[in-house]
Motif scaffolding. Sequence first.
Motif, PDB file in Angstrom:
ATOM      1  N   VAL A   1       4.102  15.039   1.249  1.00 49.82           N
ATOM      2  CA  VAL A   1       4.382  13.950   2.197  1.00 49.82           C
ATOM      3  C   VAL A   1       4.085  12.595   1.572  1.00 49.82           C
ATOM      4  O   VAL A   1       3.013  12.393   0.997  1.00 49.82           O
ATOM      5  CB  VAL A   1       3.428  14.011   3.433  1.00 49.82           C
ATOM      6  N   ARG A   2       5.024  11.669   1.696  1.00 51.50           N
ATOM      7  CA  ARG A   2       4.711  10.290   1.347  1.00 51.50           C
ATOM      8  C   ARG A   2       4.281   9.601   2.637  1.00 51.50           C
ATOM      9  O   ARG A   2       5.107   9.233   3.463  1.00 51.50           O
ATOM     10  CB  ARG A   2       5.940   9.600   0.737  1.00 51.50           C
ATOM     11  N   ALA A   3       2.972   9.482   2.820  1.00 50.94           N
ATOM     12  CA  ALA A   3       2.461   8.977   4.102  1.00 50.94           C
ATOM     13  C   ALA A   3       2.668   7.473   4.226  1.00 50.94           C
ATOM     14  O   ALA A   3       2.940   6.968   5.311  1.00 50.94           O
ATOM     15  CB  ALA A   3       0.981   9.332   4.253  1.00 50.94           C
ATOM     16  N   LEU A   4       2.523   6.744   3.111  1.00 51.32           N
ATOM     17  CA  LEU A   4       2.743   5.298   3.130  1.00 51.32           C
ATOM     18  C   LEU A   4       3.530   4.903   1.894  1.00 51.32           C
ATOM     19  O   LEU A   4       3.261   5.387   0.798  1.00 51.32           O
ATOM     20  CB  LEU A   4       1.411   4.539   3.145  1.00 51.32           C
ATOM     21  N   ASP A   5       4.490   4.007   2.103  1.00 49.91           N
ATOM     22  CA  ASP A   5       5.390   3.645   1.017  1.00 49.91           C
ATOM     23  C   ASP A   5       5.531   2.117   0.970  1.00 49.91           C
ATOM     24  O   ASP A   5       6.322   1.534   1.699  1.00 49.91           O
ATOM     25  CB  ASP A   5       6.747   4.319   1.299  1.00 49.91           C
ATOM     26  N   GLY A   6       4.694   1.489   0.167  1.00 43.17           N
ATOM     27  CA  GLY A   6       4.801   0.044  -0.037  1.00 43.17           C
ATOM     28  C   GLY A   6       4.677  -0.794   1.218  1.00 43.17           C
ATOM     29  O   GLY A   6       5.547  -1.604   1.530  1.00 43.17           O
ATOM     30  N   VAL A   7       3.583  -0.605   1.952  1.00 39.92           N
ATOM     31  CA  VAL A   7       3.400  -1.312   3.217  1.00 39.92           C
ATOM     32  C   VAL A   7       2.648  -2.625   3.008  1.00 39.92           C
ATOM     33  O   VAL A   7       1.579  -2.633   2.399  1.00 39.92           O
ATOM     34  CB  VAL A   7       2.623  -0.416   4.206  1.00 39.92           C
ATOM     35  N   SER A   8       3.204  -3.720   3.515  1.00 39.32           N
ATOM     36  CA  SER A   8       2.540  -5.021   3.439  1.00 39.32           C
ATOM     37  C   SER A   8       2.595  -5.715   4.789  1.00 39.32           C
ATOM     38  O   SER A   8       3.653  -5.759   5.407  1.00 39.32           O
ATOM     39  CB  SER A   8       3.243  -5.947   2.444  1.00 39.32           C
ATOM     40  N   PHE A   9       1.486  -6.240   5.245  1.00 38.62           N
ATOM     41  CA  PHE A   9       1.473  -7.167   6.386  1.00 38.62           C
ATOM     42  C   PHE A   9       0.098  -7.811   6.491  1.00 38.62           C
ATOM     43  O   PHE A   9      -0.836  -7.391   5.818  1.00 38.62           O
ATOM     44  CB  PHE A   9       1.899  -6.507   7.706  1.00 38.62           C
TER      45      PHE A   9
ATOM     46  N   ILE B   1       0.822  -1.214   0.000  1.00 35.91           N
ATOM     47  CA  ILE B   1       0.000   0.000   0.000  1.00 35.91           C
ATOM     48  C   ILE B   1       0.858   1.267   0.000  1.00 35.91           C
ATOM     49  O   ILE B   1       1.781   1.400   0.800  1.00 35.91           O
ATOM     50  CB  ILE B   1      -0.909   0.050   1.253  1.00 35.91           C
ATOM     51  N   GLY B   2       0.526   2.183  -0.901  1.00 37.55           N
ATOM     52  CA  GLY B   2       1.223   3.470  -0.956  1.00 37.55           C
ATOM     53  C   GLY B   2       0.215   4.614  -0.961  1.00 37.55           C
ATOM     54  O   GLY B   2      -0.888   4.466  -1.479  1.00 37.55           O
ATOM     55  N   LYS B   3       0.616   5.740  -0.339  1.00 38.85           N
ATOM     56  CA  LYS B   3      -0.260   6.910  -0.342  1.00 38.85           C
ATOM     57  C   LYS B   3       0.581   8.178  -0.208  1.00 38.85           C
ATOM     58  O   LYS B   3       1.397   8.297   0.698  1.00 38.85           O
ATOM     59  CB  LYS B   3      -1.234   6.824   0.846  1.00 38.85           C
ATOM     60  N   VAL B   4       0.355   9.105  -1.134  1.00 39.15           N
ATOM     61  CA  VAL B   4       1.104  10.362  -1.106  1.00 39.15           C
ATOM     62  C   VAL B   4       0.128  11.515  -0.900  1.00 39.15           C
ATOM     63  O   VAL B   4      -0.939  11.543  -1.502  1.00 39.15           O
ATOM     64  CB  VAL B   4       1.863  10.565  -2.435  1.00 39.15           C
ATOM     65  N   PHE B   5       0.473  12.422  -0.010  1.00 37.52           N
ATOM     66  CA  PHE B   5      -0.246  13.688   0.122  1.00 37.52           C
ATOM     67  C   PHE B   5       0.688  14.764  -0.392  1.00 37.52           C
ATOM     68  O   PHE B   5       1.906  14.549  -0.440  1.00 37.52           O
ATOM     69  CB  PHE B   5      -0.584  13.973   1.587  1.00 37.52           C
ATOM     70  N   PRO B   6       0.135  15.944  -0.721  1.00 37.95           N
ATOM     71  CA  PRO B   6       1.039  17.000  -1.199  1.00 37.95           C
ATOM     72  C   PRO B   6       2.197  17.209  -0.215  1.00 37.95           C
ATOM     73  O   PRO B   6       1.979  17.506   0.943  1.00 37.95           O
ATOM     74  CB  PRO B   6       0.136  18.234  -1.245  1.00 37.95           C
TER      75      PRO B   6
ATOM     76  N   ASP C   1      -2.812   5.068  -3.399  1.00 37.08           N
ATOM     77  CA  ASP C   1      -2.278   5.358  -4.730  1.00 37.08           C
ATOM     78  C   ASP C   1      -1.785   4.078  -5.389  1.00 37.08           C
ATOM     79  O   ASP C   1      -1.707   3.978  -6.591  1.00 37.08           O
ATOM     80  CB  ASP C   1      -1.089   6.325  -4.641  1.00 37.08           C
ATOM     81  N   SER C   2      -1.410   3.111  -4.533  1.00 39.70           N
ATOM     82  CA  SER C   2      -0.958   1.831  -5.082  1.00 39.70           C
ATOM     83  C   SER C   2      -1.258   0.746  -4.061  1.00 39.70           C
ATOM     84  O   SER C   2      -1.552   1.031  -2.908  1.00 39.70           O
ATOM     85  CB  SER C   2       0.540   1.877  -5.351  1.00 39.70           C
ATOM     86  N   GLY C   3      -1.195  -0.505  -4.531  1.00 37.92           N
ATOM     87  CA  GLY C   3      -1.373  -1.635  -3.628  1.00 37.92           C
ATOM     88  C   GLY C   3      -2.814  -2.101  -3.506  1.00 37.92           C
ATOM     89  O   GLY C   3      -3.721  -1.496  -4.070  1.00 37.92           O
ATOM     90  N   ARG C   4      -2.964  -3.216  -2.763  1.00 39.38           N
ATOM     91  CA  ARG C   4      -4.294  -3.825  -2.652  1.00 39.38           C
ATOM     92  C   ARG C   4      -4.566  -4.249  -1.213  1.00 39.38           C
ATOM     93  O   ARG C   4      -3.640  -4.474  -0.433  1.00 39.38           O
ATOM     94  CB  ARG C   4      -4.371  -5.099  -3.495  1.00 39.38           C
ATOM     95  N   ILE C   5      -5.850  -4.362  -0.911  1.00 37.99           N
ATOM     96  CA  ILE C   5      -6.255  -4.961   0.361  1.00 37.99           C
ATOM     97  C   ILE C   5      -6.927  -6.284   0.014  1.00 37.99           C
ATOM     98  O   ILE C   5      -7.730  -6.348  -0.924  1.00 37.99           O
ATOM     99  CB  ILE C   5      -7.250  -4.065   1.121  1.00 37.99           C
ATOM    100  N   LEU C   6      -6.578  -7.338   0.763  1.00 34.35           N
ATOM    101  CA  LEU C   6      -7.223  -8.626   0.531  1.00 34.35           C
ATOM    102  C   LEU C   6      -7.906  -9.094   1.800  1.00 34.35           C
ATOM    103  O   LEU C   6      -7.366  -8.934   2.899  1.00 34.35           O
ATOM    104  CB  LEU C   6      -6.190  -9.682   0.107  1.00 34.35           C
ATOM    105  N   MET C   7      -9.091  -9.657   1.636  1.00 36.63           N
ATOM    106  CA  MET C   7      -9.755 -10.298   2.767  1.00 36.63           C
ATOM    107  C   MET C   7      -9.994 -11.745   2.373  1.00 36.63           C
ATOM    108  O   MET C   7     -10.543 -12.007   1.305  1.00 36.63           O
ATOM    109  CB  MET C   7     -11.065  -9.588   3.122  1.00 36.63           C
ATOM    110  N   ASP C   8      -9.563 -12.653   3.256  1.00 40.24           N
ATOM    111  CA  ASP C   8      -9.630 -14.086   2.964  1.00 40.24           C
ATOM    112  C   ASP C   8      -9.069 -14.402   1.588  1.00 40.24           C
ATOM    113  O   ASP C   8      -9.646 -15.181   0.823  1.00 40.24           O
ATOM    114  CB  ASP C   8     -11.078 -14.583   3.072  1.00 40.24           C
TER     115      ASP C   8
END
Length: 505
Positions: A17-25, A10-15, A57-64
């Motif tokens: 600030v890169r708030a999240l950068d390729g987070v997986s768990f 998961i990635g997320k950028v705000f003006p 901005d990028s990445g996915r969420i998976l459930m089951d």
Amino acid sequence: MSATLRFDNIGKVFPGVRALDGVSFEVDAGQVHGLMGENGAGKSTLLKILGGEYQPDSGRILMDGKEVRFPSAAASIAAGVAVIHQELQYVPDLTVTENLLLGRLPSAFGWVNKRGAKRFVQERLAQMGVDLDPNARLGRLSIAQRQMVEICKALLRNARVIALDEPTSSLSHRETEVLFKLVRELQADGRALIYISHRMDEIYELCTACTIFRDGRKVTSHPSLAEVKRDTIVKEMVGREITDIYGYRPRRQGEVRLAVEAVEGHGLAAPASFSVRAGEILGFFGLVGAGRSELMRLVYGAEKRRGGQLTLDGAPTDVKSPTHAIRQGIVLCPEDRKEEGIVAMASVAENINISCRRHELRAGLFLNRKKEAETADRFIKLLKIKTPSRRQKIRLLSGGNQQKAILSRWLAEPDLKVVILDEPTRGIDVGAKHEIYNVIYELAERGCAVVMVSSELPEVLGVSDRIVVMREGRISGELARGEASEPALLELALPQGGRAAREAA
Ligand SMILES: Nc1ncnc2c1ncn2[C@@H]1O[C@H](COP(=O)(O)OP(=O)(O)O)[C@@H](O)[C@H]1O
Ligand SMILES: [Mg+2]
């Protein structure tokens, strides 16, 4: 078996600030997964993505094992996710019942069957051990009570994934116990839980696994927390070793600056007296509700005193109002900094300078933009306030960074004689706590008399020169730094004969 919930890159950028950068768990069913990291590390942003409030901005969420998309909060709720956010949004005019059933109506009860709904809510609240009037309007409830309503809501929806963003930062000891009991029940029931907190004790008490964020990246995940040392976690969060977060510095004390004699008023069960010297840090310990904040508000003139006498630098004074207090060099940084203090639409710099501004405008001076910019930058650097610039709107900062900005406002005040700090590090991460203690020592070294109200035992013990303890609206004792210990303070703070409370603490 596939994990219940999985964040994938998961990635997320705000003006700015890169708030999240390729987070997986992943978070398994029946797991309480702690999420830790300094203020601004990206924890709340991840939960907002999970709650459908922000789009990644990028990445996915998976459930089951299957990808899910949450283009809206409603979509997230429909998929069985409940996120209890750090900054609670609420409609003040709704009643507890109406709020709890929001989004469920009319399928479950229909608007018509309000009585059935109310009964249902009452039963659930009682079951959870929450004492709340279902008819009460949300605007009249305390933060803690509103939080409980939010948690009830998640339960009522039967959510499979429940994420809590710093839920205990405004809860009392007893409320925290109620919450913990709930979390454990949900865990036993096979739900997947995410739990954000800055309190290491809580993480170790509740969580089985934990993931650590720093600057929008995942540092590591610990699948079994039992085998991980606290120091390791602190180091992973902060990116450096902090051996002694209190870093106590002894210093020379001067004459008595503020003497409070036999003050009486709202929230106190008996007249209260104490004094604090120039250069001294006086800790005020007690359980939530012991009357510490009330006493400070009386001293500050925010609440009307019924009796008693104040003396400042040897001369009697009547502090009639907070403005009057500030004019004499006495400031109080309140516990509810956000509620009382934030000017959401203003910038970080404006929020830091607000109180200096008040002074200078009153004195007929012009605003000094350059000086204000300097002050703002100094505190942004000193307290490591995470913001792209001093011009950023404060409401866009993470919760803990807003706290730091507002705290700076009081610390930036010129010519201070007495500084009263009510829970100065609540909601603030370890690294920044360390910086705040340094600012407190500096104030004292400059000759300020500092009063620090805190419910955190290690903090009171670590920072204070002397400690006053309150219990049930009265001062129950006083200990010098050398004689103070956890058991000694608890003995004075816990209700007398309250064995159950002692065990709970
Ligand atoms: N809506 C927003 N606009 C701009 N910046 C934001 C917004 N929301 C969060 N941020 C920034 O993203 C970073 C991560 O914030 P956040 O997820 O709230 O951190 P945490 O919850 O770990 O303290 C911070 O630098 C914060 O200022
Ligand atoms: Mg946060």
